[in-house]
Scaffold this motif. Structure first.
Motif, PDB file in Angstrom:
ATOM      1  N   VAL A 178       0.205   5.618  -8.914  1.00  0.00           N
ATOM      2  CA  VAL A 178       1.551   5.234  -9.365  1.00  0.00           C
ATOM      3  C   VAL A 178       1.736   3.721  -9.276  1.00  0.00           C
ATOM      4  N   GLU A 179       2.609   3.216 -10.139  1.00  0.00           N
ATOM      5  CA  GLU A 179       3.046   1.831 -10.038  1.00  0.00           C
ATOM      6  C   GLU A 179       4.051   1.735  -8.894  1.00  0.00           C
ATOM      7  N   VAL A 180       3.919   0.703  -8.071  1.00  0.00           N
ATOM      8  CA  VAL A 180       4.809   0.555  -6.919  1.00  0.00           C
ATOM      9  C   VAL A 180       5.408  -0.840  -6.913  1.00  0.00           C
ATOM     10  N   GLU A 181       6.510  -0.974  -6.192  1.00  0.00           N
ATOM     11  CA  GLU A 181       7.185  -2.273  -6.070  1.00  0.00           C
ATOM     12  C   GLU A 181       6.878  -2.864  -4.698  1.00  0.00           C
ATOM     13  N   PRO A 182       6.150  -3.996  -4.653  1.00  0.00           N
ATOM     14  CA  PRO A 182       5.843  -4.604  -3.363  1.00  0.00           C
ATOM     15  C   PRO A 182       7.118  -5.049  -2.637  1.00  0.00           C
ATOM     16  N   VAL A 183       7.145  -4.799  -1.326  1.00  0.00           N
ATOM     17  CA  VAL A 183       8.274  -5.221  -0.490  1.00  0.00           C
ATOM     18  C   VAL A 183       7.848  -6.348   0.433  1.00  0.00           C
ATOM     19  N   ILE A 184       6.740  -6.163   1.124  1.00  0.00           N
ATOM     20  CA  ILE A 184       6.200  -7.204   1.999  1.00  0.00           C
ATOM     21  C   ILE A 184       4.723  -6.918   2.234  1.00  0.00           C
ATOM     22  N   HIS A 185       3.923  -7.973   2.458  1.00  0.00           N
ATOM     23  CA  HIS A 185       2.486  -7.812   2.615  1.00  0.00           C
ATOM     24  C   HIS A 185       1.930  -9.030   3.343  1.00  0.00           C
ATOM     25  N   ASN A 186       0.749  -8.869   3.939  1.00  0.00           N
ATOM     26  CA  ASN A 186       0.121  -9.997   4.619  1.00  0.00           C
ATOM     27  C   ASN A 186      -1.181 -10.447   3.946  1.00  0.00           C
ATOM     28  N   TYR A 187      -1.562  -9.799   2.855  1.00  0.00           N
ATOM     29  CA  TYR A 187      -2.621 -10.267   1.973  1.00  0.00           C
ATOM     30  C   TYR A 187      -1.997 -10.365   0.585  1.00  0.00           C
ATOM     31  N   GLU A 188      -2.687  -9.894  -0.464  1.00  0.00           N
ATOM     32  CA  GLU A 188      -2.078  -9.913  -1.796  1.00  0.00           C
ATOM     33  C   GLU A 188      -1.176  -8.694  -1.967  1.00  0.00           C
ATOM     34  N   ASP A 226      15.340   7.900   1.905  1.00  0.00           N
ATOM     35  CA  ASP A 226      16.726   8.330   1.830  1.00  0.00           C
ATOM     36  C   ASP A 226      16.969   8.892   0.433  1.00  0.00           C
ATOM     37  N   ASP A 227      18.219   9.123   0.064  1.00  0.00           N
ATOM     38  CA  ASP A 227      18.509   9.739  -1.230  1.00  0.00           C
ATOM     39  C   ASP A 227      18.164   8.833  -2.406  1.00  0.00           C
ATOM     40  N   ALA A 228      18.007   7.535  -2.148  1.00  0.00           N
ATOM     41  CA  ALA A 228      17.801   6.587  -3.246  1.00  0.00           C
ATOM     42  C   ALA A 228      16.394   6.017  -3.314  1.00  0.00           C
ATOM     43  N   GLN A 229      15.695   5.919  -2.168  1.00  0.00           N
ATOM     44  CA  GLN A 229      14.417   5.202  -2.151  1.00  0.00           C
ATOM     45  C   GLN A 229      13.391   5.873  -1.242  1.00  0.00           C
ATOM     46  N   ARG A 230      12.105   5.593  -1.558  1.00  0.00           N
ATOM     47  CA  ARG A 230      10.981   6.003  -0.707  1.00  0.00           C
ATOM     48  C   ARG A 230      10.145   4.762  -0.423  1.00  0.00           C
ATOM     49  N   LEU A 231       9.972   4.450   0.849  1.00  0.00           N
ATOM     50  CA  LEU A 231       9.240   3.262   1.257  1.00  0.00           C
ATOM     51  C   LEU A 231       7.981   3.696   2.003  1.00  0.00           C
ATOM     52  N   LEU A 232       6.813   3.233   1.555  1.00  0.00           N
ATOM     53  CA  LEU A 232       5.552   3.537   2.205  1.00  0.00           C
ATOM     54  C   LEU A 232       5.063   2.313   2.968  1.00  0.00           C
TER      55      LEU A 232
END
Length: 545
Positions: free
Chosen positions: A512-522, A485-491
């Protein structure tokens, strides 16, 4: 599209007879559901879709209704229903009712009257035809449950039409009195305070029998628009239609707000990919690129002209971790992967009871252990026509509706804590390992992964309204997409295989440095030019703006 409360909602489907038995008669009930409302509140859902609890002879587990305005004694009383509505409301949970108006039970008073004589006032509430000159059925139309769609009525000497069981005669929606009766009943439930309806096989009410048209008939959408105007159209409720044959273009007709029909529909194109030539009893392996094409098509096509429902499981389907994941070594990882893949898409997610703890299919040893009318009918029909019992039982193990109907395992005690007596259908034998108590104790369980996904949807507008952009479209093992959206990009990246997979990242997504949102390993905090995904690994990260 104007925001609606159900855009960021998450719906939890309860199959009442298999959820929780409060009075130890072997069958789940309304008071059992009431006792688990705090569990649902903890999970984070704010809507409960209740499979039918109306009075019924239970020929098709309640989808054969004999009284729309009464509760089946097996499930409790109308007072119990009122209490459920009130106590759910106290927890900010809305109840949507599963409504079947394509057909009734043959024990419904309307049908009892209709078969008394050809000139009975209720005769035209159903669909009747004279026998052919030789006494045979009017035509060769078949029932979904096997056999002919016509049943001979000895008393009046005519056949009545039933798309499903012979004990589920189809209503005649060309009769204005049928429309008025159904609308009146729907308003009665709305006035009780329900949060909406899930409309079972609603795409069949516009049928034209003499033209061999059942689904998506020419009168379907006018009938739904009329229903909208007469009942829920001016109410703030959620409505979802079950539409097996819907395409994106058809779904837009149902769910585009300007057309004033439903909030959304269920489509099943992504589910039937493992049915050879559309036959669920001839299962084939999943083709991941095909699944990606289907899900991407629905995300893109309905982006601005409708709304998607998002689901892997329901009471008619096998457990998704057994179909598209791994029910063995990587059960937890693949259950989380499938959840992330689905819940990060645009639409309203539906969680089927037990999905949030990673329940699996059941493989009963004998056909005698199964209860589903469709399963039993087709097993009998196919084996009589030469399919080996072993081959048919293998297909039942994979796709029977009973896979989703084994009792909810609340703990590791007898019968999974569902009931103190033998349930109406046996509990999955793996309940000592897969149950709610175990999931709640393990902070890394599938349950808490679902809880986080549900919370993220309510806190991140990009998940609710962001654009959908596929990546790695032709990869054989990886499903990836962006939500923007206009504010965020989620991969979002998901490995659908039980092997580690190396993927070369596109230049605009790596380094790039990224901000983790959710994961099932590390957690991933940096994306290199090549990423190695572990078996069934899945994660979502926020990319730099």
């Amino acid at each position: 599209m104007a925001p609606k409360w159900w855009h960021d909602a998450v719906v939890y489907q309860v199959y009442p007879r298999s959820f929780c038995d409060s009075n130890n008669d072997g069958m789940g009930d309304l008071r059992g559901i009431i006792s688990k409302l705090d569990y649902l509140k903890t999970l984070g859902v704010n809507v409960v879709w209740l499979s039918p609890v109306y009075k019924s002879p239970m020929d098709d587990n309640g989808y054969d209704i004999s009284d729309y305005q009464d509760i089946a004694p097996e499930f409790g009383t109308m007072a119990d229903m009122d209490e459920l509505l009130e106590k759910a409301k106290q927890r900010d949970i809305r109840i949507i009712m599963d409504l079947v108006v394509n057909h009734t039970s043959d024990e419904h008073p309307w049908f009892k009257e209709a078969r008394k004589s050809k000139d009975n006032p209720y005769r035209d509430y159903y669909i009747w035809r004279k026998p052919n000159a030789d006494g045979s059925v009017p035509d060769e139309m078949g029932s979904v449950f096997g056999g002919s769609a016509w049943e001979f009525d000895e008393q009046t000497g005519e056949y009545y039409f039933h798309i499903f069981s012979k004990r589920q005669p189809d209503l005649n929606w060309e009769n204005p009195k049928v429309q008025e009766e159904v609308h009146k009943m729907m308003n009665w439930w709305i006035d009780k305070g329900i949060g909406g309806f899930r409309l079972d096989v609603i795409d069949l009410i516009g049928k034209e029998i003499d033209n061999k048209i059942t689904g998506n008939g020419p009168r379907l959408h006018p009938l739904i628009q009329q229903m909208n105007r007469a009942t829920f159209g001016n109410k703030d409720v959620l409505t979802v239609g079950e539409t097996w044959d819907a395409t994106p273009e058809i779904a837009k007709l149902y769910s585009n707000p300007e057309r004033e029909e439903f909030s959304m529909v269920f489509q099943f194109e992504h589910i039937s990919l493992t049915w050879k030539n559309g036959d669920k009893w001839t299962p084939i392996p999943l083709d991941l690129p095909a699944l990606k094409r289907v899900l991407t098509k629905w995300q893109v096509e309905l982006a601005d002209e409708g709304w998607n429902s998002l689901f892997w499981n329901n009471h008619d389907l096998p457990r998704i971790v057994s179909k598209y994941g791994c029910e063995g070594q990587y059960r937890v990882e693949s259950a989380k992967m499938l959840a992330t893949t689905l819940h990060m898409m645009k639409g309203t997610p539906y969680v089927y009871q037990g999905e949030e703890i990673g329940m699996t299919n059941v493989a009963f040893d004998s056909i005698e252990d199964y209860r589903d009318i469709e399963t039993l009918n087709f097993y009998k029909e196919r084996t009589a026509n030469g399919v080996s019992p072993d081959a048919m039982l293998a297909a039942v193990h994979e796709n029977s509706r009973d896979n989703g109907r084994t009792p909810m395992p609340w703990d590791s005690s007898d019968n999974g804590g569902f009931s103190a007596v033998q349930p109406w259908i046996s509990t999955n034998p793996n309940y000592p390992q897969i149950n709610v108590a175990q999931a709640l104790e393990d902070k890394d369980s599938v349950f808490y992964h679902y809880q986080k996904l549900i919370a993220l949807r309510k806190s991140m507008p990009v998940i609710v309204y962001g654009d959908f952009q596929p990546v790695f479209e032709e990869h054989e093992k990886v499903f990836g997409y962006l939500r923007c959206d206009d504010a965020q990009r989620l991969l979002v990246l998901s490995n659908f295989s039980g092997e580690a997979v190396d993927i070369d990242m596109p230049a605009h997504l790596c380094g790039v440095e990224v901000e983790p949102v959710i994961h099932n390993y590390e957690a991933h905090t940096y994306l290199p030019t090549q990423v190695t995904l572990k078996p069934y690994e899945s994660f979502a990260v926020l990319l730099p703006a």
